[in-house]
Design an enzyme around this catalytic site. Structure first.
Site, PDB file in Angstrom:
ATOM      1  N   LYS A  32       0.840  -1.203   0.000  1.00 45.72           N
ATOM      2  CA  LYS A  32       0.000   0.000   0.000  1.00 45.72           C
ATOM      3  C   LYS A  32       0.873   1.250   0.000  1.00 45.72           C
ATOM      4  CE  LYS A  32      -1.703   1.937   3.959  1.00 45.72           C
ATOM      5  NZ  LYS A  32      -1.479   3.375   4.024  1.00 45.72           N
ATOM      6  N   ASN A  33       1.893   1.277   0.855  1.00 42.54           N
ATOM      7  CA  ASN A  33       2.673   2.509   1.007  1.00 42.54           C
ATOM      8  C   ASN A  33       3.705   2.715  -0.094  1.00 42.54           C
ATOM      9  OD1 ASN A  33       1.119   3.107   3.183  1.00 42.54           O
ATOM     10  ND2 ASN A  33       2.630   2.513   4.716  1.00 42.54           N
ATOM     11  N   CYS A 126      -5.115  12.662  11.783  1.00 42.62           N
ATOM     12  CA  CYS A 126      -6.015  11.521  11.910  1.00 42.62           C
ATOM     13  C   CYS A 126      -5.820  11.016  13.339  1.00 42.62           C
ATOM     14  CB  CYS A 126      -5.648  10.447  10.892  1.00 42.62           C
ATOM     15  SG  CYS A 126      -3.952   9.953  11.025  1.00 42.62           S
ATOM     16  N   ASP A 315       4.221   1.161  12.072  1.00 50.60           N
ATOM     17  CA  ASP A 315       3.006   0.511  11.560  1.00 50.60           C
ATOM     18  C   ASP A 315       2.817  -0.878  12.141  1.00 50.60           C
ATOM     19  OD1 ASP A 315       3.222   1.938   8.198  1.00 50.60           O
ATOM     20  OD2 ASP A 315       2.560   2.750  10.124  1.00 50.60           O
ATOM     21  N   ARG A 406      -8.769   0.044   4.228  1.00 49.55           N
ATOM     22  CA  ARG A 406      -7.831   1.008   3.640  1.00 49.55           C
ATOM     23  C   ARG A 406      -6.498   0.355   3.304  1.00 49.55           C
ATOM     24  NH1 ARG A 406      -6.636   6.035   6.843  1.00 49.55           N
ATOM     25  NH2 ARG A 406      -5.358   6.225   4.976  1.00 49.55           N
TER      26      ARG A 406
HETATM   27  C1  EPZ Z   1       4.069   7.208   5.955  1.00 46.94           C
HETATM   28  O1  EPZ Z   1       3.287   8.258   6.491  1.00 46.94           O
HETATM   29  C2  EPZ Z   1       3.151   5.995   5.893  1.00 46.94           C
HETATM   30  N1  EPZ Z   1       2.012   6.273   5.018  1.00 46.94           N
HETATM   31  C3  EPZ Z   1       2.641   5.659   7.300  1.00 46.94           C
HETATM   32  O2  EPZ Z   1       1.850   4.472   7.199  1.00 46.94           O
HETATM   33  C4  EPZ Z   1       3.851   5.369   8.185  1.00 46.94           C
HETATM   34  O3  EPZ Z   1       3.413   5.122   9.501  1.00 46.94           O
HETATM   35  C5  EPZ Z   1       4.792   6.591   8.170  1.00 46.94           C
HETATM   36  O4  EPZ Z   1       5.179   6.891   6.810  1.00 46.94           O
HETATM   37  C6  EPZ Z   1       6.058   6.346   8.981  1.00 46.94           C
HETATM   38  O5  EPZ Z   1       6.733   5.239   8.495  1.00 46.94           O
HETATM   39  C7  EPZ Z   1       2.191   6.169   3.681  1.00 46.94           C
HETATM   40  O6  EPZ Z   1       3.268   5.900   3.189  1.00 46.94           O
HETATM   41  C8  EPZ Z   1       0.973   6.414   2.836  1.00 46.94           C
HETATM   42  P1  EPZ Z   1       6.124  10.686   7.959  1.00 46.94           P
HETATM   43  P2  EPZ Z   1       3.870   9.787   6.458  1.00 46.94           P
HETATM   44  O7  EPZ Z   1       6.046  11.881   7.088  1.00 46.94           O
HETATM   45  O8  EPZ Z   1       4.593  10.014   5.205  1.00 46.94           O
HETATM   46  C9  EPZ Z   1       5.925  14.048  11.319  1.00 46.94           C
HETATM   47  C10 EPZ Z   1      -0.056   3.132   7.535  1.00 46.94           C
HETATM   48  O9  EPZ Z   1      -0.687   2.691   8.514  1.00 46.94           O
HETATM   49  N2  EPZ Z   1       5.917  14.991  10.189  1.00 46.94           N
HETATM   50  O10 EPZ Z   1       7.350   9.831   7.914  1.00 46.94           O
HETATM   51  O11 EPZ Z   1       2.745  10.694   6.794  1.00 46.94           O
HETATM   52  C11 EPZ Z   1       4.632  13.257  11.390  1.00 46.94           C
HETATM   53  O12 EPZ Z   1       3.632  13.994  12.083  1.00 46.94           O
HETATM   54  C12 EPZ Z   1       0.446   4.557   7.551  1.00 46.94           C
HETATM   55  O13 EPZ Z   1       0.191   2.466   6.502  1.00 46.94           O
HETATM   56  C13 EPZ Z   1       5.971  16.353  10.462  1.00 46.94           C
HETATM   57  O14 EPZ Z   1       6.028  16.770  11.610  1.00 46.94           O
HETATM   58  O15 EPZ Z   1       4.883   9.723   7.685  1.00 46.94           O
HETATM   59  C14 EPZ Z   1       5.052  12.015  12.128  1.00 46.94           C
HETATM   60  O16 EPZ Z   1       5.071  12.305  13.510  1.00 46.94           O
HETATM   61  C15 EPZ Z   1       0.204   5.255   8.872  1.00 46.94           C
HETATM   62  N3  EPZ Z   1       5.948  17.232   9.421  1.00 46.94           N
HETATM   63  C16 EPZ Z   1       6.475  11.776  11.628  1.00 46.94           C
HETATM   64  O17 EPZ Z   1       6.918  13.039  11.094  1.00 46.94           O
HETATM   65  C17 EPZ Z   1       5.889  16.799   8.114  1.00 46.94           C
HETATM   66  O18 EPZ Z   1       5.897  17.648   7.198  1.00 46.94           O
HETATM   67  C18 EPZ Z   1       6.569  10.720  10.522  1.00 46.94           C
HETATM   68  O19 EPZ Z   1       5.800  11.151   9.462  1.00 46.94           O
HETATM   69  C19 EPZ Z   1       5.821  15.411   7.868  1.00 46.94           C
HETATM   70  C20 EPZ Z   1       5.841  14.525   8.916  1.00 46.94           C
END
Ligand code: EPZ
Length: 429
Positions: A32-33, A126, A315, A406
């Site tokens: 998915k990711n 979320c 995850d 999802r």
């Molecule tokens: C991706 O989300 C994945 N989703 C998530 O999987 C996964 O948990 C996450 O990476 C971490 O591995 C997809 O790939 C679609 P991040 P993403 O940007 O890109 C903070 C699932 O269940 N952050 O690495 O949103 C953020 O709030 C989902 O499959 C900022 O502060 O994750 C978080 O605390 C859930 N500012 C941390 O970084 C930003 O601009 C990691 O977020 C971006 C992120």
């Protein structure tokens, strides 16, 4: 969404009667990711992308809805998604389509690359956290993008886009992917320091390079993108979903039995497999598949802390919490990635789990669980409640199971095929 119902993947609740051993083999879906950023990347070429091993997920159908609304053609037949993005005639993702899933933010970089401008509404948080996009937007600004974020909308112009170096304050997966999409076409060289190292980043790099891009370094923490003049048609196969594999591995460990998963890249989930082995499960790592055998009598993992890849994947955190809840002894989980991703602990407590949460730490005292009426808080916690229910005594009903749709293709069918007493129910019942 008609596609979801038509695809037969819609369910609003799951009913499980526990204590069945899980025995058999399951095919692991496409990731998915990986597929979500790859779908967004298909917009950049303005050509034809044929994507194999595409899982039938509601997030994929949400992405297809965005593609069609932008003017592209997109059809999912079985697990092959065919996209023709030549007809893209809009640079704006409508709010009602943005809100369907968090990862729609990834269309920002793709539309800037293709159209030179893009407007999205803030993807919003979320249940697992605020999930801001400041890292994305700060990096875009450093590369010459004019960012105008007002209220809940973000409009960008790439008229002054140039190459450069950006160092991410945190190895954000989404920000890394968005910068790759922004910089892959145009002019100049862009280097991302402290880039995310997740395997999904490498899959996106391979997809982009298959279209004629020149992206190097995925997985190393430093990614260099030499902007190409144009990208071309591609036919590509998405990598297997490592978190689905982790889900089946945790279920086998918790419920007991012997489950063979294929295809799997075991090293993509090494931290999870190491924890399960430490609990007493037997794990056999093949070149491209995995076997987990367990008697269901596990010792609780003493300590699990999530972190960016190659650390323990956030995850899989709720999945391992379920395993620890049915083990002997006590352990601690620390969630270092998302500020609000321990809520499922309260749902597990409805099943008799002994878990106390203090900020980002959860203390688990393992024991016996009983069936209960619980609710999924997010995609992975829905799956985690099922893992706990397989090991629990009696019937469990999991509401808000649309979260599971999802990220899992054929969740109930696959678990039923290895002996689980599980049934998906839609709104009718
Ligand atoms: C991706 O989300 C994945 N989703 C998530 O999987 C996964 O948990 C996450 O990476 C971490 O591995 C997809 O790939 C679609 P991040 P993403 O940007 O890109 C903070 C699932 O269940 N952050 O690495 O949103 C953020 O709030 C989902 O499959 C900022 O502060 O994750 C978080 O605390 C859930 N500012 C941390 O970084 C930003 O601009 C990691 O977020 C971006 C992120």
């Amino acid at each position: 969404m008609p596609d979801i119902v038509a695809g037969g993947i819609y369910m609003s609740a799951v009913k499980i009667i526990g204590k069945n051993k899980l025995d058999g083999s399951v095919r692991i879906q496409g990731c998915k990711n990986s597929v979500l950023p790859i779908i967004a990347a298909s917009v950049v070429s303005g050509g034809r992308s044929v994507i194999h091993n595409c899982p039938r997920l509601s997030d994929v159908f949400s992405s297809i809805a965005i593609l069609r609304d932008l003017g592209a053609k997109a059809d999912l037949c079985g697990n092959t998604l065919t996209i023709d993005s030549s007809g893209v005639n809009s640079d704006t993702v409508r709010p009602e389509l943005m809100s369907a899933m968090r990862s729609s933010v990834i269309f920002l970089g793709a539309l800037l690359s293709r159209c030179g401008a893009a407007c999205i509404s803030m993807p919003g948080g979320c249940d697992i956290g605020a999930r801001p996009i400041d890292i994305h937007l700060d990096a875009f600004s450093r590369l010459g993008v004019d960012v105008d974020s007002r209220g809940t909308s973000v409009c960008c112009s790439a008229s002054n886009l140039h190459g450069g170096s950006v160092a991410l304050p945190f190895p954000s997966v989404g920000a890394t992917e968005n910068i790759m999409l922004l910089s892959c076409v145009g002019r100049g060289v862009t280097t991302i320091y402290n880039a995310a190292k997740e395997p999904e980043i490498e899959d996106l790099q391979n997809f982009l390079n298959g279209m004629g891009a020149r992206v190097f370094g995925a997985g190393s923490g430093v990614i260099t993108i030499y902007a190409a003049k144009k990208l071309y048609d591609i036919e590509y196969t998405v990598m297997p979903d490592r978190i689905e594999a982790a889900t089946f591995a945790c279920a086998a460990a918790a419920a007991g039995g012997s489950v063979y998963m294929n295809p799997v890249v075991p090293e993509h989930i090494s931290p999870v497999l190491n924890v399960l082995e430490g609990c007493g499960a037997k794990v056999v790592r093949y070149a491209s598949s995995l076997l987990v055998v367990s008697d269901g009598m596990l010792n609780c993992a003493p300590f699990v802390a999530t972190g960016p890849y190659p650390g323990f994947p956030t995850d899989a955190q709720s999945l391992v919490m379920s395993v620890m809840s049915v083990s002997h002894g006590s352990g601690v989980i620390v969630e270092n990635i998302f500020e609000n991703r321990l809520r499922h602990a309260y749902e597990l407590c409805k099943m008799g789990a002994d878990i106390s949460v203090h900020g980002r730490r959860a203390v688990i005292n393992g024991g016996e669980l009983h069936g209960a009426h619980a609710s999924a808080c997010d995609l992975r916690s829905g799956a985690a409640l099922a893992v706990a229910a397989f090991a629990a005594d009696g019937e469990t009903r999991i509401d808000k199971a649309e979260y599971i749709n999802r990220g899992y293709d054929g969740f109930t069918e696959k678990f039923r095929s290895i002996g689980a007493n599980i049934e998906g129910m839609n709104d009718d019942g």
